[in-house]
Design an enzyme around this catalytic site. Structure first.
Site, PDB file in Angstrom:
ATOM      1  CE1 TYR A  53       0.321   0.991   4.692  1.00 49.54           C
ATOM      2  CE2 TYR A  53       0.302  -1.219   4.483  1.00 49.54           C
ATOM      3  CZ  TYR A  53       0.845  -0.262   4.944  1.00 49.54           C
ATOM      4  OH  TYR A  53       1.275  -0.342   6.337  1.00 49.54           O
ATOM      5  CG  HIS A 109      -5.139  -9.661  10.738  1.00 45.35           C
ATOM      6  ND1 HIS A 109      -4.160 -10.322  11.080  1.00 45.35           N
ATOM      7  CD2 HIS A 109      -5.053  -8.689  10.460  1.00 45.35           C
ATOM      8  CE1 HIS A 109      -3.131  -9.386  10.781  1.00 45.35           C
ATOM      9  NE2 HIS A 109      -4.093  -8.674  10.198  1.00 45.35           N
ATOM     10  CG  ASP A 168       0.903  -8.835   9.733  1.00 45.40           C
ATOM     11  OD1 ASP A 168       0.966  -7.920   8.479  1.00 45.40           O
ATOM     12  OD2 ASP A 168      -0.361  -8.789  10.469  1.00 45.40           O
TER      13      ASP A 168
END
Lengths: 464, 464
Positions: B125, B276, B327
Site C-alpha cells: 500500500y 486475520h 505480516d
C-alpha cells in the site's frame, strides 16, 4: 592467575559498557568488571559483538526432552492434556537406564547452552532402578546428571526430589516406583550424601518437593527441617498450581488452594522456587509476591501442555520475583521462552509491552526485552548462587550475540535485547562461556557431534 | 532440458517417499515425481536429509520488518496496542524511499527463505512519494518489491492495495497520503499495469482491499469488478476483524460485523483471502468456512500486537481453509509461526494436539505437526497458484531439513514434521530451492552478506 577479556559491548545491570572488560579468576569467577582494564593489565582476549550474562534455567527435567516432538499425536475427541502427556512420560521413565539418563542430560544441557542458558536447576525424581530396586550407589542417577552436565559444560544445581504419593492421601502407583523413597529419612540421606560429595562431582545441590499432591504436610515439614540441617538456605523447589485440576484436588484434600496452603504452612522466602504457579487467585498472587519466593515460569512447556497463563503483569507490578525454566524442553532457549512469555501476556491482555508498562523507575526497563531479561536473571537465587549476574564474585557466564545474525541487523546497542528476544526467526547466540570457559563457539558446541550422536542412539534404543 | 534430483526422504501429500525424486523442467516446474526415476534417467543431484515443500506466506508488509524489535518500548500505563503501533508504522512509512523499500524487501524475503517460506503475497500500500506526489512510474514502489524478491530469489505475488479512507466515512489522514489513490479507477490502472508487465518483472499479481475501514462498499464492488476484468480468478485479499475495535467500528458504520458484512455483500470464494479474521462470532466462523475463502492467520504478529486468537479448532473442524502469513515479520519462519499458532490454541483450550484431534480420516493427520503443515500449504491459492505442493505442474519449491540439527536428533521420518515444527530451540532448515534453483545452502542465503549490509544501511538511515 586471572584472565582479562575485553568485549566490544558488555551488558551490566547498570547499563551497557562499550567497550567493557572482565577479569576472571582461576575458579572462573569475576574478579573485576569495568569499562577499561587498569593500564598495566594485559588483555588476553578480545571479543567482538554484544555480550550479555548467561541466563539461569530454574526448572528442568532433562529426560523429558525425549518426549518433545514425539507425543504430538492427537486422539479422536478425548481430552489430551498434562495428564495424558504424563502417561507417556511414565512409560518412558520405566525404560531409562543410567547411561540414557546421562546422554539425554548432556544433550539437553548442550541445547540450553547453544541458546543462552549457562546454569540449570534439575528437578530430579528418577532415583531408583526400574521397578523401584535401589541402585548400589543410591545417588547413581543424580551423578549421571552431573556427568552429563560436565560433558555439556553447564553449571548444574541438582535438586533431589521427594515424591511420596500418587495424589493427596493416595499410595504411589507402580509406575511411580522409581520416584519414591521408603520415607523422608531415606530421601534426606540421599540429599545429604549429594551435598557432601557435590564438589567432587562439580554440582551444586538443592532440594525439591514434587508437589502438594505427592508430598503430605508432615513430610513437607520434615523435609524442610532436614534441608536446613544439611545447609542453611538450601534452595527448595516445588511444583504448584500447574493445572486447575491440581487446584481442585488441593482444595478438596487440604482445604486450601496450593499457594494459599504454602503461604500458611511453609516458610516461603527468597530460597524457595514455586514452579508454574499458573493458577492463582488474587490473594495467592500478592501473597506470593510479598513472600520473596521466586515463581519459576516455563512458558513453552506450559503452552504446549495447554496449562494456562501466569498473571505476570500484576505479579510483576506487585514486586514479585520470577525466572524461567525449560521444564520439558520444547524449546530450550532464552529467546524462545521469554518470547512465548511475552506473547502469552500480550494475547491475554490485548495490548503490547505489558511488562515494560508495569515498571516505574529505570527508563531502560521500559524496553520489553531489557525488562524480561533483567527480571529473569533473578533466577540465580534458585540455583543457590544469589550474586547478581556479571558482578564481582559471580560466575563468569557470558553469552555473545552474533553481529552477523539477521536478527540483529541494523540494531543499535540499546535495542539489542529487544531485537534478540522479541524479533527474528533465528536465535542470535554465537559464543557461550561458563565459569570462564568457552563451551559454544560460532554457534557450535565444542563437543556437539559426540553429544548429539549419543543422544540419538539413546532415543533409538528407547523408542524403536 | 529437465533436471532430476534424488532425495533421501521426500514429503508428498500422499506420504513420505524414502527415497524420492523430482524431475524439474526448464521453467522450474515439477515434470515428474516418484519413488525412483525411470531406469534410463540420469540423476543430476543427490540430496541427503528430509525434503518438504516450500511454504507459501500469504501475508506480508515487507517494510514493517524494520519495526520488529524497534518499538518494544512501553509507556507508563497507557494502552499500547495495534493502534499505537500503527502510529510508529506511519512515522516510518513517511520516510521510506524506493531504494529502502527494495532493500528491506530483499532482506525480509531472504529471512523467509532461510526459514522455509518460498513464496509470498505482499500486501502493498505504499504507492506514492512522501506527501502523496505520484512517482513518474506509478508502479515504482511495486517494482521495487519485485526487485527485492529477485535479489532474494523468492516467488512474489504483489497485491496492490486499495486504501481510500481513514475509517468508515472518514477522509484519509495526511500520514496516509502515500497509500491513497484519487479514485478506484486510478487504483485499477495501477493493478492493470502491474498485471500487464508481471512477466517482465518476474512477479505474479493479485489485488488487495485494505479493509472495510479503508474501502467503502461501492469502492469494494468497483474494485472487485475491475479485478475480474483484469483476469478472472485474480486473488483478492482483505484485512478483516483484527481487533474488537474494528468489529465495533464496522457494526456502527455498516450495521454488521466485518465478516458478516463480507459474507452478505462480497462474492467470497476460494480466490479470496481474509487476513486475520481473528474476532468472529459463530455465524461468521461457519459462514467463512463454507465460503471456501482462506483465513490468512499471522500468529506471531497477532500475538506481538495483542490482537487475539482465531477460533482455529472449530473453523478447521468445519472444513475451513487457512494458511499463515508473517505480516509484520516478528519471526519470519514456518516453524515459528506454526508453533505460535498451535501454542495459542492449546493455551486457549487447556489441551494438547487440538488440530490433530479435530481431524477425522487420514491417520497421518493425527500428528499435530503434519496437520499444521499440510493445512497451511493450502495458502498456495492465495498467491494465484493453486496447484498442490510437490505435484506435477507445481513449482519446484523444496526445503531440506538439516539431518545434523539437534532439533531433529534421533527422530524417525514419520515424526520429522512434529520435531521440526513443535520442538527444539533452533530452526532446522538447511537448503531451500525456489523454482528449481537453490537460494539457501547450508543455512546461508547465497547473497546473504550483501542483502544484510544493504538492509542495515537502510535501517541506520531511517532511524539514526
Amino acid at each position: 592467575m586471572s584472565r582479562c577479556i575485553a568485549f566490544e559491548h558488555l551488558w551490566t545491570p547498570d547499563g551497557w559498557l562499550s567497550p567493557g572488560y572482565l577479569d576472571v579468576d582461576a575458579a572462573g569467577r569475576i574478579a573485576a568488571i569495568g569499562a577499561t582494564p587498569p593500564p598495566q593489565q594485559r588483555v588476553d582476549e578480545q571479543v567482538a559483538g554484544h555480550a550479555v550474562p548467561g541466563m539461569p534455567n530454574v526448572h528442568s527435567h532433562a529426560f523429558q526432552r525425549l518426549l518433545a516432538g514425539r507425543c504430538e499425536i492427537g486422539g479422536r475427541g478425548h481430552e489430551d492434556n498434562l495428564w495424558t502427556w504424563r502417561q507417556r512420560m511414565y512409560a518412558l521413565a520405566q525404560r531409562i537406564e543410567p547411561r540414557h539418563y546421562e546422554d539425554v542430560a548432556a544433550f539437553t544441557y548442550m541445547e540450553m547452552l547453544l541458546h543462552g542458558f549457562t546454569r540449570v536447576a534439575e528437578f530430579h525424581y528418577l532415583h531408583h532402578a526400574p521397578g523401584g530396586a535401589r541402585y548400589a550407589e543410591p545417588a547413581e542417577m543424580a551423578w549421571r546428571l552431573a556427568a552429563g552436565a560436565r560433558r555439556a559444560g553447564i553449571g548444574l544445581t541438582v535438586l533431589p526430589t521427594l515424591y511420596a504419593h500418587a495424589g493427596i492421601g493416595r499410595t504411589p502407583l507402580p509406575e511411580q516406583a522409581r520416584f519414591v523413597h521408603a520415607d523422608v529419612d531415606e530421601f534426606l540421606r540421599l540429599a545429604g550424601s549429594l551435598h557432601a560429595r557435590r564438589a567432587e562431582h562439580g554440582a551444586a545441590v538443592g532440594l525439591a518437593l514434587h508437589s502438594l499432591r505427592a508430598v503430605a504436610p508432615a513430610e513437607l515439614s520434615a523435609a524442610v527441617a532436614g534441608a536446613a540441617s544439611i545447609e542453611p538456605h538450601l534452595p527448595i523447589h516445588i511444583h504448584v498450581s500447574e493445572t486447575r485440576h491440581e487446584v481442585e484436588e488441593c482444595l478438596a484434600g487440604l482445604g486450601a488452594r496450593p499457594v494459599q496452603w504454602l503461604l500458611g504452612h511453609a516458610p516461603l522466602d527468597a530460597g524457595w522456587t514455586l514452579v508454574h504457579a499458573t493458577h492463582l487467585d488474587e490473594g495467592e498472587r500478592s501473597g506470593l509476591a510479598r513472600s520473596g519466593a521466586l515463581a519459576g515460569l516455563c512458558p513453552m512447556t506450559e503452552a504446549m501442555l495447554g496449562d494456562g497463563l501466569f498473571p505476570l503483569v500484576e505479579y510483576h507490578r506487585e514486586g514479585g520475583a520470577w525466572a524461567i525454566g525449560t521444564d520439558s524442553h520444547y524449546a530450550s532457549g532464552v529467546a524462545a521462552e521469554l518470547r512465548m512469555l511475552e506473547c502469552g501476556q500480550r494475547l491475554s491482555r490485548g495490548r503490547r509491552n505489558v511488562l515494560a508498562d508495569a515498571e516505574h523507575g529505570d527508563p531502560r526497563r521500559l524496553r520489553s526485552g531489557e525488562q524480561l531479561f533483567a527480571s529473569a536473571l533473578r533466577g540465580m537465587r534458585a540455583l543457590g548462587d544469589p550474586a547478581p549476574a556479571l558482578s564481582v564474585g559471580s560466575p563468569a557466564d557470558v553469552v555473545v550475540l552474533d553481529p552477523h545474525s539477521p536478527t540483529l541487523a541494523g540494531h543499535d546497542t540499546e535495542a539489542i535485547l529487544d531485537a534478540w528476544l522479541l524479533s527474528g526467526a533465528a536465535d542470535a547466540v554465537r559464543d557461550v562461556m561458563v565459569d570462564g570457559r568457552w563451551q559454544v563457539r560460532e554457534g557450535v558446541h565444542l563437543r556437539q557431534e559426540s553429544i548429539v550422536r549419543a543422544y540419538a542412539e539413546a532415543a533409538h534404543t528407547l523408542f524403536d
